[in-house]
Design a protein around this motif. Structure first.
Motif, PDB file in Angstrom:
ATOM      1  N   HIS A  15      30.768 -33.694 -11.143  1.00 22.84           N
ATOM      2  CA  HIS A  15      31.826 -34.695 -10.998  1.00 22.84           C
ATOM      3  C   HIS A  15      31.850 -35.190  -9.553  1.00 22.84           C
ATOM      4  O   HIS A  15      32.474 -34.597  -8.691  1.00 22.84           O
ATOM      5  N   ILE A  16      31.148 -36.282  -9.309  1.00 23.34           N
ATOM      6  CA  ILE A  16      30.992 -36.826  -7.963  1.00 23.34           C
ATOM      7  C   ILE A  16      31.754 -38.140  -7.879  1.00 23.34           C
ATOM      8  O   ILE A  16      31.500 -39.054  -8.684  1.00 23.34           O
ATOM      9  N   PRO A  17      32.684 -38.270  -6.926  1.00 25.42           N
ATOM     10  CA  PRO A  17      33.400 -39.541  -6.780  1.00 25.42           C
ATOM     11  C   PRO A  17      32.424 -40.717  -6.632  1.00 25.42           C
ATOM     12  O   PRO A  17      31.448 -40.643  -5.880  1.00 25.42           O
ATOM     13  N   GLY A  18      32.669 -41.770  -7.394  1.00 24.78           N
ATOM     14  CA  GLY A  18      31.809 -42.947  -7.341  1.00 24.78           C
ATOM     15  C   GLY A  18      30.598 -42.885  -8.246  1.00 24.78           C
ATOM     16  O   GLY A  18      29.873 -43.867  -8.389  1.00 24.78           O
ATOM     17  N   ALA A  19      30.332 -41.742  -8.833  1.00 24.66           N
ATOM     18  CA  ALA A  19      29.194 -41.582  -9.742  1.00 24.66           C
ATOM     19  C   ALA A  19      29.702 -40.884 -11.008  1.00 24.66           C
ATOM     20  O   ALA A  19      29.585 -39.673 -11.154  1.00 24.66           O
ATOM     21  N   PRO A  20      30.292 -41.656 -11.916  1.00 19.70           N
ATOM     22  CA  PRO A  20      30.917 -41.027 -13.087  1.00 19.70           C
ATOM     23  C   PRO A  20      29.925 -40.243 -13.939  1.00 19.70           C
ATOM     24  O   PRO A  20      28.778 -40.636 -14.107  1.00 19.70           O
ATOM     25  N   LEU A  21      30.408 -39.135 -14.430  1.00 16.10           N
ATOM     26  CA  LEU A  21      29.638 -38.292 -15.337  1.00 16.10           C
ATOM     27  C   LEU A  21      29.898 -38.806 -16.749  1.00 16.10           C
ATOM     28  O   LEU A  21      31.043 -38.862 -17.192  1.00 16.10           O
ATOM     29  N   VAL A  22      28.856 -39.211 -17.439  1.00 18.85           N
ATOM     30  CA  VAL A  22      28.988 -39.723 -18.805  1.00 18.85           C
ATOM     31  C   VAL A  22      28.060 -38.910 -19.702  1.00 18.85           C
ATOM     32  O   VAL A  22      26.917 -39.290 -19.936  1.00 18.85           O
ATOM     33  N   PRO A  23      28.555 -37.756 -20.172  1.00 26.06           N
ATOM     34  CA  PRO A  23      27.688 -36.906 -20.989  1.00 26.06           C
ATOM     35  C   PRO A  23      27.635 -37.379 -22.440  1.00 26.06           C
ATOM     36  O   PRO A  23      28.633 -37.852 -22.984  1.00 26.06           O
ATOM     37  N   PRO A  24      26.483 -37.275 -23.069  1.00 29.38           N
ATOM     38  CA  PRO A  24      26.397 -37.570 -24.495  1.00 29.38           C
ATOM     39  C   PRO A  24      27.057 -36.450 -25.297  1.00 29.38           C
ATOM     40  O   PRO A  24      27.203 -35.333 -24.816  1.00 29.38           O
ATOM     41  N   ASN A  25      27.444 -36.769 -26.504  1.00 30.60           N
ATOM     42  CA  ASN A  25      28.156 -35.845 -27.367  1.00 30.60           C
ATOM     43  C   ASN A  25      27.187 -35.146 -28.319  1.00 30.60           C
ATOM     44  O   ASN A  25      26.355 -35.798 -28.940  1.00 30.60           O
ATOM     45  N   ALA A  26      27.299 -33.838 -28.426  1.00 27.73           N
ATOM     46  CA  ALA A  26      26.491 -33.063 -29.370  1.00 27.73           C
ATOM     47  C   ALA A  26      27.398 -32.529 -30.478  1.00 27.73           C
ATOM     48  O   ALA A  26      28.562 -32.257 -30.250  1.00 27.73           O
ATOM     49  N   TRP A  27      26.855 -32.382 -31.670  1.00 28.85           N
ATOM     50  CA  TRP A  27      27.651 -31.884 -32.793  1.00 28.85           C
ATOM     51  C   TRP A  27      27.041 -30.648 -33.423  1.00 28.85           C
ATOM     52  O   TRP A  27      27.651 -30.021 -34.277  1.00 28.85           O
ATOM     53  N   ASP A  28      25.842 -30.297 -33.019  1.00 26.99           N
ATOM     54  CA  ASP A  28      25.205 -29.092 -33.544  1.00 26.99           C
ATOM     55  C   ASP A  28      24.102 -28.674 -32.578  1.00 26.99           C
ATOM     56  O   ASP A  28      23.892 -29.312 -31.537  1.00 26.99           O
ATOM     57  N   VAL A  29      23.398 -27.613 -32.910  1.00 27.79           N
ATOM     58  CA  VAL A  29      22.366 -27.093 -32.022  1.00 27.79           C
ATOM     59  C   VAL A  29      21.256 -28.117 -31.798  1.00 27.79           C
ATOM     60  O   VAL A  29      20.799 -28.320 -30.672  1.00 27.79           O
ATOM     61  N   GLY A  30      20.850 -28.792 -32.850  1.00 25.73           N
ATOM     62  CA  GLY A  30      19.769 -29.773 -32.721  1.00 25.73           C
ATOM     63  C   GLY A  30      20.120 -30.912 -31.787  1.00 25.73           C
ATOM     64  O   GLY A  30      19.308 -31.305 -30.931  1.00 25.73           O
ATOM     65  N   SER A  31      21.325 -31.448 -31.923  1.00 24.91           N
ATOM     66  CA  SER A  31      21.715 -32.553 -31.040  1.00 24.91           C
ATOM     67  C   SER A  31      21.918 -32.052 -29.607  1.00 24.91           C
ATOM     68  O   SER A  31      21.611 -32.764 -28.645  1.00 24.91           O
ATOM     69  N   ALA A  32      22.393 -30.813 -29.436  1.00 29.64           N
ATOM     70  CA  ALA A  32      22.546 -30.256 -28.089  1.00 29.64           C
ATOM     71  C   ALA A  32      21.182 -30.089 -27.430  1.00 29.64           C
ATOM     72  O   ALA A  32      21.011 -30.390 -26.249  1.00 29.64           O
ATOM     73  N   ARG A  33      20.203 -29.654 -28.196  1.00 22.16           N
ATOM     74  CA  ARG A  33      18.849 -29.521 -27.641  1.00 22.16           C
ATOM     75  C   ARG A  33      18.294 -30.886 -27.224  1.00 22.16           C
ATOM     76  O   ARG A  33      17.630 -31.010 -26.196  1.00 22.16           O
ATOM     77  N   ALA A  34      18.564 -31.904 -28.033  1.00 19.43           N
ATOM     78  CA  ALA A  34      18.095 -33.253 -27.697  1.00 19.43           C
ATOM     79  C   ALA A  34      18.729 -33.731 -26.388  1.00 19.43           C
ATOM     80  O   ALA A  34      18.053 -34.349 -25.562  1.00 19.43           O
ATOM     81  N   VAL A  35      20.010 -33.429 -26.186  1.00 17.67           N
ATOM     82  CA  VAL A  35      20.703 -33.796 -24.943  1.00 17.67           C
ATOM     83  C   VAL A  35      20.044 -33.092 -23.760  1.00 17.67           C
ATOM     84  O   VAL A  35      19.744 -33.710 -22.735  1.00 17.67           O
ATOM     85  N   VAL A  36      19.819 -31.789 -23.893  1.00 21.14           N
ATOM     86  CA  VAL A  36      19.190 -31.015 -22.815  1.00 21.14           C
ATOM     87  C   VAL A  36      17.774 -31.525 -22.561  1.00 21.14           C
ATOM     88  O   VAL A  36      17.375 -31.746 -21.408  1.00 21.14           O
ATOM     89  N   ASP A  37      17.008 -31.745 -23.625  1.00 20.36           N
ATOM     90  CA  ASP A  37      15.628 -32.208 -23.478  1.00 20.36           C
ATOM     91  C   ASP A  37      15.551 -33.588 -22.829  1.00 20.36           C
ATOM     92  O   ASP A  37      14.569 -33.920 -22.175  1.00 20.36           O
ATOM     93  N   ALA A  38      16.603 -34.397 -23.012  1.00 16.95           N
ATOM     94  CA  ALA A  38      16.648 -35.730 -22.400  1.00 16.95           C
ATOM     95  C   ALA A  38      16.996 -35.665 -20.914  1.00 16.95           C
ATOM     96  O   ALA A  38      16.966 -36.679 -20.227  1.00 16.95           O
ATOM     97  N   GLY A  39      17.346 -34.468 -20.438  1.00 12.65           N
ATOM     98  CA  GLY A  39      17.588 -34.291 -19.012  1.00 12.65           C
ATOM     99  C   GLY A  39      19.023 -34.418 -18.554  1.00 12.65           C
ATOM    100  O   GLY A  39      19.286 -34.444 -17.352  1.00 12.65           O
TER     101      GLY A  39
END
Length: 79
Positions: A15-39
């Motif tokens: 959480h850096i002022p001026g650089a908003p954190l916009v995380p993608p939403n995961a709903w299960d293990v597979g989507s969480a892995r995709a988020v992590v794999d995307a960096g």
């Protein structure tokens, strides 16, 4: 520093002022892995996403324990 303080520091770190954190939403293990794999530096989730993964509408019967169990799966901890 305590484990709790370390976790709080880690949670605040992206959480850096001026650089908003916009995380993608995961709903299960597979989507969480995709988020992590995307960096992405963090994985977010929403009550509706977890409820839907468990076959419920948001606020309509998904009790807290099955929701917690979903995100506590061993596969999630290794992300």
């Amino acid at each position: 520093m305590s484990d709790q303080a370390d976790r709080a520091k880690l949670l605040r770190s992206p959480h850096i002022p001026g650089a908003p954190l916009v995380p993608p939403n995961a709903w299960d293990v597979g989507s969480a892995r995709a988020v992590v794999d995307a960096g992405f530096p963090v994985v977010a989730t929403a009550s509706n996403a977890i409820a839907a993964a468990l076959g419920h509408d948001d606020g309509e019967g998904a009790t807290s324990e099955p929701c917690r169990a979903e995100v506590r799966q061993p596969q999630c901890r290794r992300l």
